[in-house]
Design an enzyme around this catalytic site. Structure first.
Site, PDB file in Angstrom:
ATOM      1  N   MET A   1      18.964  15.576  -8.244  1.00  8.82           N
ATOM      2  CA  MET A   1      19.562  17.018  -8.791  1.00  8.82           C
ATOM      3  C   MET A   1      19.593  16.964  -9.663  1.00  8.82           C
ATOM      4  O   MET A   1      21.038  18.154  -9.882  1.00  8.82           O
ATOM      5  CB  MET A   1      19.925  18.074  -7.371  1.00  8.82           C
ATOM      6  CG  MET A   1      18.987  17.652  -6.373  1.00  8.82           C
ATOM      7  SD  MET A   1      18.968  19.024  -5.388  1.00  8.82           S
ATOM      8  CE  MET A   1      20.474  18.749  -4.834  1.00  8.82           C
TER       9      MET A   1
ATOM     10  N   HIS B   1      24.613   8.410  -9.924  1.00 14.41           N
ATOM     11  CA  HIS B   1      23.326   8.117 -10.251  1.00 14.41           C
ATOM     12  C   HIS B   1      22.822   6.810 -10.830  1.00 14.41           C
ATOM     13  O   HIS B   1      22.059   6.884 -10.873  1.00 14.41           O
ATOM     14  CB  HIS B   1      23.700   9.184 -10.915  1.00 14.41           C
ATOM     15  CG  HIS B   1      23.014  10.493  -9.905  1.00 14.41           C
ATOM     16  ND1 HIS B   1      24.339  11.754  -9.994  1.00 14.41           N
ATOM     17  CD2 HIS B   1      22.528  10.676  -9.270  1.00 14.41           C
ATOM     18  CE1 HIS B   1      24.002  12.591  -9.264  1.00 14.41           C
ATOM     19  NE2 HIS B   1      23.177  12.421  -8.513  1.00 14.41           N
TER      20      HIS B   1
ATOM     21  N   GLN C   1      15.398  22.971  -0.139  1.00 16.47           N
ATOM     22  CA  GLN C   1      16.759  22.316   0.600  1.00 16.47           C
ATOM     23  C   GLN C   1      18.250  23.272   0.532  1.00 16.47           C
ATOM     24  O   GLN C   1      18.969  22.150   0.771  1.00 16.47           O
ATOM     25  CB  GLN C   1      16.867  20.583   0.084  1.00 16.47           C
ATOM     26  CG  GLN C   1      17.406  20.166  -1.162  1.00 16.47           C
ATOM     27  CD  GLN C   1      17.199  19.148  -1.413  1.00 16.47           C
ATOM     28  OE1 GLN C   1      16.402  18.572  -2.024  1.00 16.47           O
ATOM     29  NE2 GLN C   1      18.498  18.053  -1.587  1.00 16.47           N
TER      30      GLN C   1
ATOM     31  N   LYS D   1      24.773   7.044   0.323  1.00 15.22           N
ATOM     32  CA  LYS D   1      25.957   8.036   0.333  1.00 15.22           C
ATOM     33  C   LYS D   1      25.113   8.894   1.083  1.00 15.22           C
ATOM     34  O   LYS D   1      25.658   9.058   2.423  1.00 15.22           O
ATOM     35  CB  LYS D   1      26.705   8.757  -1.165  1.00 15.22           C
ATOM     36  CG  LYS D   1      26.929   9.928  -0.220  1.00 15.22           C
ATOM     37  CD  LYS D   1      27.870  10.172  -1.444  1.00 15.22           C
ATOM     38  CE  LYS D   1      28.747  11.622  -1.176  1.00 15.22           C
ATOM     39  NZ  LYS D   1      27.085  12.590  -0.934  1.00 15.22           N
TER      40      LYS D   1
END
Ligand code: PAF
Length: 288
Positions: free
Chosen positions: A30, A37, A61, A149
């Protein structure tokens, strides 16, 4: 690095690569990229000929009282970071390309999607499962890489991919931490300096609780101590749970593979983290 914003263009490019016998890895994000990332891009690169990274802040979400509107967005910086990390294609659809007019489908996962994050964020995992299934079918990726995570999310996606016979193989990358142990997260940007100074206590508590469990102390006692500690140090405790690592079924005794998962509130920011509960030498790593 190519950029695509429409499904048709994405498919044309990826079909061309597949026709040359190349395999494709997907890194869904996102945005608001950090080193965590970019480490997933490294995992993707090691498993496929071509790496596609997606950036889509998925409205489905986020609950109505969550941070969709203020979620950090900087597409230019994210594209530059992905390009520097060596991805081949940047998939950046807008909401209309992802959810065209009349979109009416939602994927609901049970099992690992029950409890913990779902208790605080109803609808979150349906939103994640739906968009991830779309990303998989849009790209036809051979593998997709997710961060440990978000351990519960990782198990939910693994469950969905298995249940729906999706061809995309799920891989995971270990949590990347700041030097004081705080797990890297796009939402860390919300923390004030004073909150940031307190935030590392989440990981420290997980470590202490895991060590107590490994030393043979009872699960109920260790969790009660850990919960008390988090409740004192943070502005709210959503959960501290010991779960079987894959199914996420609650554990009353320490039986490997086990995972300790927690969510706390610090000011207006919600932090989540998790660790494996095993002797130190056996910790990190492992696909869902
Ligand atoms: O973990 C995230 O960033 C998101 O939940 C994901 C997997 C990209 C789906 O929107």
């Amino acid at each position: 690095m190519l950029t695509e914003r429409q499904v048709a263009g994405l498919r044309r490019t990826l079909d061309g690569w597949r026709a040359q016998g190349q395999t494709i890895a997907l890194v869904p994000t996102m945005g608001a990229l950090h080193a965590g990332h970019l480490s997933l891009v490294g995992v993707a690169r090691a498993h496929a000929d071509r790496v596609v990274a997606s950036l889509f802040v998925n409205p489905r979400q986020f609950g109505p009282s969550e941070d969709f509107a203020r979620y950090p967005r900087n597409e230019a910086a994210d594209a530059a970071a992905f390009e520097a990390a060596g991805i081949d294609l940047f998939w950046a659809p807008d909401v209309a390309a992802m959810y065209p007019q009349g979109f009416a489908t939602s994927i609901t996962v049970e099992g690992p999607a029950a409890g913990m994050e779902a208790d605080t964020r109803p609808g979150f995992f349906a939103g994640v499962a739906t968009v991830v299934a779309k990303l998989f079918t849009q790209t036809g990726a051979d593998v997709a890489v997710f961060g440990e995570k978000d351990w519960q999310q990782l198990q939910v996606i693994g469950r969905m991919a298995a249940d729906l016979d999706l061809r995309t193989r799920i891989l995971s990358g270990p949590t990347v931490r700041e030097t004081d142990g705080l797990a890297m997260s796009s939402r860390n940007a919300y923390l004030s300096p004073a909150e940031r100074a307190r935030a590392a206590e989440l990981y420290a508590t997980l470590e202490r609780t895991a060590a107590a469990l490994v030393s043979g102390r009872g699960v109920a006692t260790c969790l009660a101590e850990g919960r008390g500690h988090l409740a004192e140090r943070f502005d709210g405790l959503d959960y501290l749970e010991l779960r079987e690592a894959g199914s996420l079924a609650p554990l009353e005794r320490l039986v490997p593979p086990a995972r300790l998962l927690a969510a706390v509130r610090l000011g207006s920011t919600r932090l989540i983290d998790n660790i494996a509960v095993a002797p130190a030498a056996q910790r990190e790593g492992g696909a869902p």
